[in-house]
Scaffold this motif. Structure first.
Motif, short mmCIF file in Angstrom:
data_model
loop_
_atom_site.label_atom_id
_atom_site.label_comp_id
_atom_site.label_asym_id
_atom_site.label_seq_id
_atom_site.Cartn_x
_atom_site.Cartn_y
_atom_site.Cartn_z
N ASN A 150 26.42 -3.76 78.39
CA ASN A 150 26.30 -2.72 77.35
C ASN A 150 24.84 -2.45 76.97
O ASN A 150 24.49 -1.33 76.67
N VAL A 151 24.01 -3.49 77.01
CA VAL A 151 22.57 -3.25 76.78
C VAL A 151 22.03 -2.38 77.91
O VAL A 151 21.28 -1.41 77.67
N ASN A 171 19.95 14.66 67.58
CA ASN A 171 20.18 13.83 68.77
C ASN A 171 21.45 14.28 69.48
O ASN A 171 22.47 14.48 68.83
N LEU A 190 24.29 -10.96 68.57
CA LEU A 190 25.23 -11.19 69.67
C LEU A 190 24.56 -11.95 70.82
O LEU A 190 25.08 -12.97 71.31
N VAL A 214 20.57 2.56 63.25
CA VAL A 214 20.07 2.15 64.58
C VAL A 214 19.38 0.79 64.45
O VAL A 214 19.54 -0.10 65.30
N GLY A 272 27.65 1.24 65.82
CA GLY A 272 27.70 2.19 66.95
C GLY A 272 28.54 3.41 66.62
O GLY A 272 28.15 4.56 66.87
N VAL A 273 29.73 3.16 66.03
CA VAL A 273 30.62 4.28 65.67
C VAL A 273 29.95 5.15 64.59
O VAL A 273 30.00 6.39 64.65
N VAL A 292 20.39 1.47 77.68
CA VAL A 292 19.00 1.75 78.03
C VAL A 292 18.86 2.62 79.28
O VAL A 292 18.05 3.55 79.31
N ILE A 320 26.66 5.56 63.96
CA ILE A 320 25.55 6.29 64.58
C ILE A 320 26.10 7.51 65.33
O ILE A 320 25.60 8.64 65.19
N THR A 321 27.15 7.25 66.12
CA THR A 321 27.73 8.33 66.93
C THR A 321 28.32 9.42 66.04
O THR A 321 28.16 10.62 66.32
N LYS A 375 30.61 2.58 76.35
CA LYS A 375 30.07 1.55 75.45
C LYS A 375 31.12 1.05 74.48
O LYS A 375 31.22 -0.14 74.21
N HIS A 390 21.98 -1.68 64.29
CA HIS A 390 22.59 -1.77 65.62
C HIS A 390 21.77 -2.72 66.50
O HIS A 390 22.32 -3.56 67.21
N LEU A 391 20.46 -2.61 66.41
CA LEU A 391 19.60 -3.49 67.21
C LEU A 391 19.66 -4.92 66.70
O LEU A 391 19.64 -5.88 67.48
#
Ligand code: HEM
Length: 115
Positions: free
Chosen positions: A108-109, A63, A19, A9, A49-50, A113, A52-53, A73, A12-13
């Motif tokens: 996407n942000v 989670n 970006l 994560v 992202g993939v 959120v 984390i998911t 996303k 990811h941030l």
């Protein structure tokens, strides 16, 4: 596994920061050769992202995964990745491509959120 999830994560941030930073660089200096910054940030977002998911879906952390949100996303992120690749290979490509990338990144942000 929690620590691996948290590190992903974190990355990811950071990917989002790269970006968004690339978008701001190009807005401030349209001729700057920053395609690689955009491509790196977009690639990091898809990969982390993939990952984390995957960890969350496998039940390795406490989670829940909203599959509809993730599908949206991922779809947006893949388009951002393709646009970043085009802008990297052809830095002078039309402004429309860049503004589409910038808008989709912000969307996407927002999805991350507010959804
Ligand atoms: C341009 C691409 C992307 C951007 C800008 C982005 C942005 C963000 C942001 C800002 C967060 C933190 C939200 C919060 O904690 O409230 C987040 C979380 C998350 N993102 Fe992304 N994301 C992108 C792509 C993806 C992709 C492609 C996937 C999955 C395939 C994904 C999956 C997730 C998940 C699962 C979280 C939740 C992490 C957690 O808090 O446990 N993201 N994203």
């Amino acid at each position: 596994m929690d620590i691996v999830y948290d590190i992903l994560v974190f990355l990811h941030l950071l990917g989002m920061a790269v970006l968004v930073g690339g978008v701001i660089m190009r807005l401030a200096a349209p001729q700057s050769p920053n395609g690689l910054v955009l491509l790196s940030g977009a690639g990091a977002q898809v990969l982390t992202g993939v990952a984390i998911t995957g960890i969350a879906s496998a039940g390795l952390v406490d989670n829940d995964v909203n599959n509809t949100k993730i599908a949206v996303k991922l779809g947006i992120a893949v388009v951002v990745l393709v646009l970043a690749h085009i802008l990297w290979r052809k830095p002078q490509a039309g402004k429309g491509l860049f503004y589409t990338l910038a808008a989709l990144t912000l969307i996407n942000v927002g999805v991350a959120v507010f959804w």
